[in-house]
Scaffold this motif. Sequence first.
Motif, PDB file in Angstrom:
ATOM      1  N   ARG A  40      56.158  52.945  49.275  1.00  0.00           N
ATOM      2  CA  ARG A  40      56.560  52.253  48.044  1.00  0.00           C
ATOM      3  C   ARG A  40      56.251  50.772  48.166  1.00  0.00           C
ATOM      4  O   ARG A  40      56.443  50.161  49.222  1.00  0.00           O
ATOM      5  N   VAL A  41      55.788  50.193  47.069  1.00  0.00           N
ATOM      6  CA  VAL A  41      55.658  48.748  46.937  1.00  0.00           C
ATOM      7  C   VAL A  41      56.528  48.327  45.766  1.00  0.00           C
ATOM      8  O   VAL A  41      56.416  48.883  44.668  1.00  0.00           O
ATOM      9  N   GLU A  42      57.412  47.365  46.008  1.00  0.00           N
ATOM     10  CA  GLU A  42      58.308  46.897  44.963  1.00  0.00           C
ATOM     11  C   GLU A  42      58.541  45.401  45.144  1.00  0.00           C
ATOM     12  O   GLU A  42      58.190  44.822  46.178  1.00  0.00           O
ATOM     13  N   HIS A  43      59.119  44.777  44.134  1.00  0.00           N
ATOM     14  CA  HIS A  43      59.434  43.356  44.186  1.00  0.00           C
ATOM     15  C   HIS A  43      60.924  43.164  43.920  1.00  0.00           C
ATOM     16  O   HIS A  43      61.532  43.902  43.142  1.00  0.00           O
ATOM     17  N   TYR A  44      61.499  42.170  44.572  1.00  0.00           N
ATOM     18  CA  TYR A  44      62.881  41.819  44.281  1.00  0.00           C
ATOM     19  C   TYR A  44      63.046  40.314  44.404  1.00  0.00           C
ATOM     20  O   TYR A  44      62.198  39.600  44.930  1.00  0.00           O
ATOM     21  N   PRO A  58      59.517  50.147  40.649  1.00  0.00           N
ATOM     22  CA  PRO A  58      58.567  49.831  41.723  1.00  0.00           C
ATOM     23  C   PRO A  58      57.133  49.815  41.221  1.00  0.00           C
ATOM     24  O   PRO A  58      56.767  50.540  40.289  1.00  0.00           O
ATOM     25  N   ASP A  59      56.302  48.994  41.864  1.00  0.00           N
ATOM     26  CA  ASP A  59      54.894  48.915  41.494  1.00  0.00           C
ATOM     27  C   ASP A  59      54.174  50.227  41.768  1.00  0.00           C
ATOM     28  O   ASP A  59      53.307  50.648  40.980  1.00  0.00           O
ATOM     29  N   ILE A  60      54.496  50.856  42.879  1.00  0.00           N
ATOM     30  CA  ILE A  60      53.854  52.118  43.239  1.00  0.00           C
ATOM     31  C   ILE A  60      54.781  52.913  44.136  1.00  0.00           C
ATOM     32  O   ILE A  60      55.414  52.358  45.035  1.00  0.00           O
ATOM     33  N   SER A  61      54.901  54.195  43.868  1.00  0.00           N
ATOM     34  CA  SER A  61      55.702  55.103  44.684  1.00  0.00           C
ATOM     35  C   SER A  61      54.859  56.330  44.989  1.00  0.00           C
ATOM     36  O   SER A  61      54.376  56.999  44.075  1.00  0.00           O
ATOM     37  N   VAL A  62      54.678  56.617  46.277  1.00  0.00           N
ATOM     38  CA  VAL A  62      53.871  57.749  46.718  1.00  0.00           C
ATOM     39  C   VAL A  62      54.791  58.767  47.387  1.00  0.00           C
ATOM     40  O   VAL A  62      55.596  58.395  48.257  1.00  0.00           O
ATOM     41  N   TYR A  63      54.660  60.031  47.001  1.00  0.00           N
ATOM     42  CA  TYR A  63      55.530  61.077  47.522  1.00  0.00           C
ATOM     43  C   TYR A  63      54.739  62.054  48.380  1.00  0.00           C
ATOM     44  O   TYR A  63      53.515  62.177  48.267  1.00  0.00           O
TER      45      TYR A  63
END
Length: 282
Positions: A40-44, A58-63
């Motif tokens: 996952r890539v996210e910003h806070y 999140p910008d991108i979530s891979v499962y």
Amino acid sequence: MTLLLLSACARTTGGAAAGDAAASGGPSGNPPAGDSLVLRVEHYGGFVGTNLRVGRIPDISVYADGRVITPGPQIAIYPGPALPNLVVVQLTPEQVRELTRRAQDAGVRSGTDLGRPTVSDATTTRITVRADDKKYALDAYALSEAQSQDPTLTPAQNAARGKVAGFVQELNDLSTGTAKSQPYVAQQVAVLATPWVKPGNDLPKQPGPQAWPGPALPGEYLVPQSKQGCLTVTGAEAQTVLAAAAKANANTPWVSDGQQWRVSFRPLLPDETSCNAFRAPQ
């Protein structure tokens, strides 16, 4: 989504300081089973209102099953739609394993120094990888806001940040690749509610108050000082709420127990089960 894009990722390596790695070293590249979160890539953080920090997508979530969920194109109108546009594309198991290896190469592990640029009120980029029952996280402050060669950082720190930024860009390219995306259909949705305040008079006439079709608002206060509540809607009730939201915009007043509320709809991702997913990081 193509292997060509993944090969491009393979050429990007780097290093950075881990935020909360479960163990030293990096993941072996073996993702967990099922639909568990792999990457996952996210910003806070950053200079935004408290209400906007809660429930960020999140910008991108891979499962592990290959789904990649990202925000899709957003329509450029104000007020915007009540529901955010999320899309999903499908990777193969081999591509998922490749991504976890690329994350390790990019520095999602312990022990590398990213430094901290002298930039005020910037966001922090968090990259999380889960593999072999371990969690590895990298926090990069002001990754996109700071200079590429910040004079307050060492050459090694600037080089490490450049490699991390390159990996994030590769992930962004991956999420907007050639594979055909489909709308993400959420099975449950978080509802973030604050007291409704009438917007300025310069807006076109908006729809009037709508009867709230779900559980009583506002739910549990996640941000008491701003009176922001949150509740989770599941099952058939969630589909009723989502159908009503699809006909509304972001400023639609919703009436629950005689009070008007401004509601933000946050479809929950496969690894999220309730409003508790938004408690940290903020």
